[in-house]
Design a protein around this motif. Structure first.
Motif, PDB file in Angstrom:
ATOM      1  N   ARG A   1      32.762  51.068  84.863  1.00  0.00           N
ATOM      2  CA  ARG A   1      33.411  49.830  84.442  1.00  0.00           C
ATOM      3  C   ARG A   1      32.443  48.653  84.424  1.00  0.00           C
ATOM      4  O   ARG A   1      32.499  47.812  83.538  1.00  0.00           O
TER       5      ARG A   1
ATOM      6  N   VAL B   1      39.715  44.370  88.379  1.00  0.00           N
ATOM      7  CA  VAL B   1      40.237  45.149  89.512  1.00  0.00           C
ATOM      8  C   VAL B   1      41.730  45.381  89.338  1.00  0.00           C
ATOM      9  O   VAL B   1      42.223  46.502  89.532  1.00  0.00           O
TER      10      VAL B   1
ATOM     11  N   ALA C   1      36.066  56.023  93.448  1.00  0.00           N
ATOM     12  CA  ALA C   1      36.060  54.575  93.190  1.00  0.00           C
ATOM     13  C   ALA C   1      34.680  54.104  92.756  1.00  0.00           C
ATOM     14  O   ALA C   1      34.547  53.296  91.829  1.00  0.00           O
TER      15      ALA C   1
ATOM     16  N   ALA D   1      33.719  52.419  89.234  1.00  0.00           N
ATOM     17  CA  ALA D   1      33.120  51.077  89.236  1.00  0.00           C
ATOM     18  C   ALA D   1      31.831  51.066  88.422  1.00  0.00           C
ATOM     19  O   ALA D   1      31.584  50.130  87.651  1.00  0.00           O
TER      20      ALA D   1
ATOM     21  N   TRP E   1      35.950  48.368  94.879  1.00  0.00           N
ATOM     22  CA  TRP E   1      35.660  47.626  93.643  1.00  0.00           C
ATOM     23  C   TRP E   1      35.339  46.175  93.935  1.00  0.00           C
ATOM     24  O   TRP E   1      34.454  45.599  93.303  1.00  0.00           O
TER      25      TRP E   1
ATOM     26  N   CYS F   1      40.333  51.983  96.865  1.00  0.00           N
ATOM     27  CA  CYS F   1      39.705  51.675  95.580  1.00  0.00           C
ATOM     28  C   CYS F   1      39.533  50.162  95.411  1.00  0.00           C
ATOM     29  O   CYS F   1      38.468  49.701  94.991  1.00  0.00           O
TER      30      CYS F   1
ATOM     31  N   ILE G   1      33.226  43.665  91.134  1.00  0.00           N
ATOM     32  CA  ILE G   1      34.030  43.691  89.914  1.00  0.00           C
ATOM     33  C   ILE G   1      35.016  42.537  89.988  1.00  0.00           C
ATOM     34  O   ILE G   1      35.637  42.303  91.020  1.00  0.00           O
TER      35      ILE G   1
END
Length: 193
Positions: A70, A30, A63, A67, A20, A16, A25
């Motif tokens: 997010r 993260v 993941a 992402a 990310w 993950c 990110i």
């Protein structure tokens, strides 16, 4: 019976994190996402469930979906555009300060330099994550400088237009919150911080 493809919590967290970071990110987000996922995995283990009950059978797909939720593409694009403006504004401001002038003459090689550096930076940041100041300088030297020199060789060094000094702060302003957040994130993740 244990499945050979069952991943440990640490392996899931590593996959993950990698995914990310690849998606750009920021480090602070993260860390928050890893802490949250780690808590979910620990809760599942305490309840007698497997890590796959939390993330499913495809950790990379899990993941990626997290992402996207997010940091959607539009947010990353907005951040990248603001940071490009920040870098260009910094260059204009530095040039005006070095030459001690209130105007910046813009030539074809300046436009070529800014365009190539912006295109490479956007492609990199949207695909691989944040370049940071060091890699941005490397991109400018490796890609932008040859484009500027080629443009100067092909089109000359005549002034296309002049840009007043007030344009630099106007370009700096949209990227300032992102630059401050990146600096704080780097400071908090530095060894011994």
């Amino acid at each position: 019976m244990t499945n050979k493809h069952t991943m440990t919590n640490q392996q899931i967290l590593a996959v993950c994190r990698s995914n990310w970071e690849y998606r750009g990110i920021d480090e602070g987000s993260v860390r928050e996402m890893l802490d949250e996922l780690s808590a979910h995995l620990d809760d599942a283990a305490a309840a007698g469930r497997t890590p796959q009950d939390v993330v499913g059978n495809d950790v990379k797909q899990f993941a990626a979906s997290w992402a996207r939720a997010r940091a959607p593409f539009t947010h990353r694009l907005l951040r990248t555009a603001a940071m490009i403006c920040f870098v260009i504004g910094s260059l204009i401001l530095a040039t005006c300060l070095i030459r001690w002038t209130t105007e910046r003459a813009v030539s074809a090689n300046d436009v070529a330099f800014w365009t190539v550096v912006a295109a490479v930076t956007i492609a990199w940041e949207l695909r691989r994550g944040s370049l940071g100041p060091g890699k941005t300088l490397a991109v400018a030297l490796a890609v932008g400088l040859p484009a500027a020199l080629l443009s100067q060789w092909l089109g000359g060094d005549g002034t296309l237009f002049t840009m007043p000094l007030w344009v630099a702060p106007a370009l700096l302003l949209p990227g300032l919150p992102y630059a401050v957040a990146d600096a704080r994130s780097r400071k908090s993740t530095a060894p011994g911080a």
